[in-house]
Each structure stands twice: as structure tokens, then as C-alpha cells.
Design an enzyme around this catalytic site. Structure first.
Site, PDB file in Angstrom:
ATOM      1  CB  CYS A  35      -0.981  -0.129   1.206  1.00  0.00           C
ATOM      2  SG  CYS A  35      -2.022   1.468   1.536  1.00  0.00           S
ATOM      3  N   GLY A  36       0.478   2.377  -0.541  1.00  0.00           N
ATOM      4  CA  GLY A  36       1.048   3.597  -0.469  1.00  0.00           C
ATOM      5  C   GLY A  36       1.236   4.084   0.867  1.00  0.00           C
TER       6      GLY A  36
END
Length: 162
Positions: A35-36
Site C-alpha cells: 500500500c502507499g
């Protein structure tokens, strides 16, 4: 049902006794490896270390519901978290935090509104819920709130056991 009465396993498959966390302030977080916001593992681990001797723990719950960002096996997740971010806080089995398959822990957590007054579904990975030592959900921080943001630190310090 109390947070401590829920049934869940640790990431390695062994049953977790959540009552072992009774009396501690807890930050419960749905986590993901791709995930970012995965970099937030660093801040979460620093929080865990910073307040551990004062009765605090971070608890991580991997979730693959947001664009498949936690696709790994338990072994892959554990290795990634340990080697990439030095994660030492407890990680639990992969669960769902929204929808029909929502784990009962998250059915309870998501009843609390965030700072804007919005309760309900988890919006994304790395949403944070603060529990008092008695197991009461006392604060909710959305994904964009950094683990070491002043409001998170202040909320943690307010509920640390005396």
C-alpha cells in the site's frame, strides 16, 4: 462483547488470547504490505517501542480488502514486516474489516466515529483505533493521520495506564 473476548489467531496460526492485552492502551490497525501507506509501519513500530514500558501496544491486523494490497501468505507478511520495517508488535491473521465477512473485532471498532463524526466502514489500510486499558474504543484516526501525529500521541498519553 468485550474486545478481549474475541477469537482470533496470531499471524502464525496460533490462537491469540486477547485478554493478555487487558490493562494496556492499544492501537489497533488494519495493515497491508503493498500500500502507499505501508511506510506507516515505521511510525507504528516507533510508537510501540516508545510506549511499551508504559503499558501500550500496537496490534496489526493484515487485510486484503483494499485493492488486494495484502496478498501474501502469513509467512510472507511476517518476513516482509520484520525485515523491511523491523516490526516487533503483534500481527494477527488476515481478516476482513468491512462487509459481510467483517471480523467481529472490526464490527465493534467501526461503531466509533472519527474526528469528523463519521462512523462505519474502514476507509483504507492503516486506519487506527485507540482502546483504553479497559478495552473501550476511545479514538479513531483515518489512514492519512500519521502514527506519530501530535493528536495520536496526545490521545495515547491520555489513556496510558497510571
Amino acid at each position: 462483547m468485550s474486545f478481549y473476548q474475541h477469537h482470533i489467531n496470531y499471524l502464525d496460526g496460533t490462537p491469540a488470547d486477547l485478554s493478555a492485552f487487558k490493562g494496556k492502551a492499544l492501537l489497533v490497525v488494519n495493515v497491508a504490505s503493498k500500500c502507499g501507506f505501508t511506510y506507516q509501519y515505521e511510525g507504528l513500530e516507533r510508537l510501540h517501542q516508545r510506549f511499551a514500558d508504559r503499558g501500550f501496544a500496537v496490534l496489526g491486523f493484515p487485510c486484503n480488502q483494499f485493492l488486494g494490497q495484502e496478498p501474501g501468505s502469513p509467512e510472507e507478511i511476517a518476513t516482509f514486516c520484520r525485515t523491511t520495517y523491523g516490526v516487533d508488535f503483534p500481527l494477527f491473521e488476515k481478516i476482513e474489516v468491512n462487509g459481510e465477512g467483517r471480523h467481529p473485532i472490526y464490527a465493534e471498532l467501526t461503531q466509533l466515529p472519527d474526528a469528523e463524526g463519521k462512523a462505519g466502514d474502514v476507509g483504507w489500510n492503516f486506519e487506527k483505533f485507540l482502546l483504553s486499558p479497559e478495552g473501550e474504543v476511545v479514538a479513531r484516526f483515518r489512514t492519512g493521520v500519521e502514527p506519530e501525529a501530535p493528536e495520536v500521541i496526545e490521545a495515547i498519553e491520555a489513556v496510558l495506564p497510571s
